[in-house]
Enzyme design. Structure first.
Site, mmCIF file in Angstrom:
data_model
loop_
_atom_site.group_PDB
_atom_site.id
_atom_site.type_symbol
_atom_site.label_atom_id
_atom_site.label_comp_id
_atom_site.label_asym_id
_atom_site.label_seq_id
_atom_site.Cartn_x
_atom_site.Cartn_y
_atom_site.Cartn_z
ATOM 1 N N SER A 13 -36.128 -24.647 -11.325
ATOM 2 C CA SER A 13 -34.727 -24.936 -11.014
ATOM 3 C C SER A 13 -33.854 -23.690 -11.117
ATOM 4 O O SER A 13 -33.064 -23.394 -10.207
ATOM 5 C CB SER A 13 -34.204 -26.043 -11.935
ATOM 6 O OG SER A 13 -34.346 -25.681 -13.304
ATOM 7 N N LYS A 108 -35.399 -18.064 -21.345
ATOM 8 C CA LYS A 108 -34.848 -18.124 -22.700
ATOM 9 C C LYS A 108 -35.898 -18.679 -23.650
ATOM 10 O O LYS A 108 -36.217 -19.869 -23.598
ATOM 11 C CB LYS A 108 -33.589 -18.994 -22.725
ATOM 12 C CG LYS A 108 -32.465 -18.452 -21.842
ATOM 13 C CD LYS A 108 -31.326 -19.436 -21.686
ATOM 14 C CE LYS A 108 -30.246 -18.867 -20.770
ATOM 15 N NZ LYS A 108 -29.152 -19.839 -20.525
ATOM 16 N N ALA A 143 -28.609 -24.957 -13.714
ATOM 17 C CA ALA A 143 -29.077 -24.723 -12.349
ATOM 18 C C ALA A 143 -28.482 -25.744 -11.386
ATOM 19 O O ALA A 143 -28.161 -25.418 -10.236
ATOM 20 C CB ALA A 143 -30.603 -24.787 -12.311
ATOM 21 N N LYS A 194 -30.291 -21.337 -29.031
ATOM 22 C CA LYS A 194 -29.377 -22.441 -28.691
ATOM 23 C C LYS A 194 -30.146 -23.663 -28.210
ATOM 24 O O LYS A 194 -29.651 -24.795 -28.317
ATOM 25 C CB LYS A 194 -28.342 -21.981 -27.666
ATOM 26 C CG LYS A 194 -28.908 -21.417 -26.370
ATOM 27 C CD LYS A 194 -29.183 -22.438 -25.303
ATOM 28 C CE LYS A 194 -29.876 -21.827 -24.101
ATOM 29 N NZ LYS A 194 -30.157 -22.807 -23.044
ATOM 30 N N ASP A 247 -23.149 -20.496 -24.074
ATOM 31 C CA ASP A 247 -24.416 -21.144 -23.732
ATOM 32 C C ASP A 247 -24.690 -22.330 -24.644
ATOM 33 O O ASP A 247 -25.248 -23.349 -24.224
ATOM 34 C CB ASP A 247 -25.555 -20.125 -23.828
ATOM 35 C CG ASP A 247 -26.727 -20.467 -22.917
ATOM 36 O OD1 ASP A 247 -26.678 -21.508 -22.246
ATOM 37 O OD2 ASP A 247 -27.697 -19.688 -22.880
ATOM 38 N N VAL A 282 -40.611 -27.649 -18.481
ATOM 39 C CA VAL A 282 -40.799 -26.994 -19.773
ATOM 40 C C VAL A 282 -39.567 -27.213 -20.645
ATOM 41 O O VAL A 282 -38.438 -27.001 -20.211
ATOM 42 C CB VAL A 282 -41.034 -25.484 -19.588
ATOM 43 C CG1 VAL A 282 -41.120 -24.785 -20.941
ATOM 44 C CG2 VAL A 282 -42.312 -25.247 -18.788
#
Length: 338
Positions: A13, A108, A143, A194, A247, A282
């Site tokens: 994505s 990330k 996304a 995060k 974020d 994931v």
């Protein structure tokens, strides 16, 4: 900026959304992936239905299964693959590169076992002869919103400010804007950790808690992310920026966040293996929880939220009990940074 040739590795994505941003800016974009059916779909139907049901991609975006073709004669390479395969893909790229390129990543996470950040992995696997200093692309970004050209502001971080500025110009347009930073440690640590807090915030929602509790876990989550980040060498100011609190807000409050959704399902009593199977994507926060917990134990950094999530995921503790246990922790000052 003159037209650049860019290989985007990972047609998930976020990789797809970033490919579209780059294409909108007039660059030649090559998406690489290893699922033949998905690559054929992008090239023939100009869709990526697994991630975006109602989006048609520009026909100029080309997709490849052959990595050598995808990176041939490019100016830059953007890694957007899952953390667990970043090293493997980096090794493959290193064996194929014949000229120097700008290396970026927009994933990330932290590598299980080594505890390494993704830029460190890329530095280790790709010779300096063939790359710039790594540029990290990170910040508050779904996304699902970027793909429809919703306004998005994120960070380009590199030890080399020149490389960061190059990436800033590469991506920025009327709906997508990047700010530069030289604190790679802080930006990557914030982006990875995060996801853990987002799992916790989702769990609170699944358990039926209200906005007070959600605000608490986000702010105290930011405190423990900052504690660990500073211990690792980050600038504490980074955590008040886009890649930090920005974020954390977007990931910890939205149903778009797969980590939040995973936590919500855990809070409602679903089993982790069922959650991962049903989501089909994931969930970086799951593996990152284990890595962050191990780092915190090694460095003796106080991270009660991470510990609570870890015990629920990896030791079978009841998620509600783990959260309520934090309410009986030793009293502390809000401004303790150790």
């Amino acid at each position: 900026m003159t037209k650049q040739k860019i290989a985007v590795l990972g047609p998930g994505s976020w990789g797809t959304a970033l490919a579209q941003v780059l294409n909108d800016n007039g660059h030649e974009v090559r998406l690489w992936g290893n699922v033949v059916e998905q690559i054929e779909e992008i090239n023939t139907s100009h869709t990526n239905q697994r991630y975006f049901k109602d989006i048609t991609l520009d026909s100029k975006i080309k997709a490849y299964t052959n990595l050598e073709e995808a990176i041939n004669n490019v100016d830059s390479i953007l890694f957007v693959v899952p953390t667990k395969v970043t090293r493997l893909v980096a090794k493959q790229v290193a064996n194929l590169l014949k000229h120097k390129v700008v290396i970026m990543h927009a994933s990330k996470g932290l590598e299980p076992g080594t505890h390494e950040r993704l830029s460190t992995i890329l530095e280790e696997e790709i010779s300096e002869q063939y790359r710039s200093d790594i540029v990290v692309v990170s910040g508050p970004s779904h996304a699902e919103e970027a793909i429809v050209r919703d306004i998005t502001l994120i960070t380009a971080a590199s030890k080399d400010i020149g490389a960061a500025k190059y990436v800033q110009k590469l991506f920025s347009n009327h709906y997508f804007r990047l700010y530069t930073n030289t604190d790679v440690v802080g930006v990557e640590t914030a982006g990875a950790l995060k996801n853990i807090i987002a799992v916790g915030a989702g769990a609170l929602h699944g358990l039926g808690y209200g906005d007070n509790a959600k605000a608490a876990i986000i702010t105290r989550g930011l405190a423990e992310i900052t504690r660990l980040g500073v211990q690792l060498g980050a600038d504490p100011l980074t955590f008040s920026g886009l890649s930090g609190v920005g974020d954390l807000i977007v990931t910890g409050t939205s149903v778009h966040s797969r980590n939040w959704r995973a936590g919500d399902a855990l809070g409602r009593g679903e089993k982790l293996e069922d959650i991962e199977k049903n989501m089909g994507m994931v969930i970086e926060g799951i593996s990152t929880t284990k890595v962050a917990y191990e780092i915190a134990q090694n460095l003796n950094v106080y991270m009660p939220i991470t510990e609570a999530i870890y015990k629920s995921i990896y030791e079978g503790a009841n998620i509600k009990d783990s959260i309520l246990d934090m309410m009986s922790n030793e009293f502390r000052s809000e401004n303790e940074w150790h």
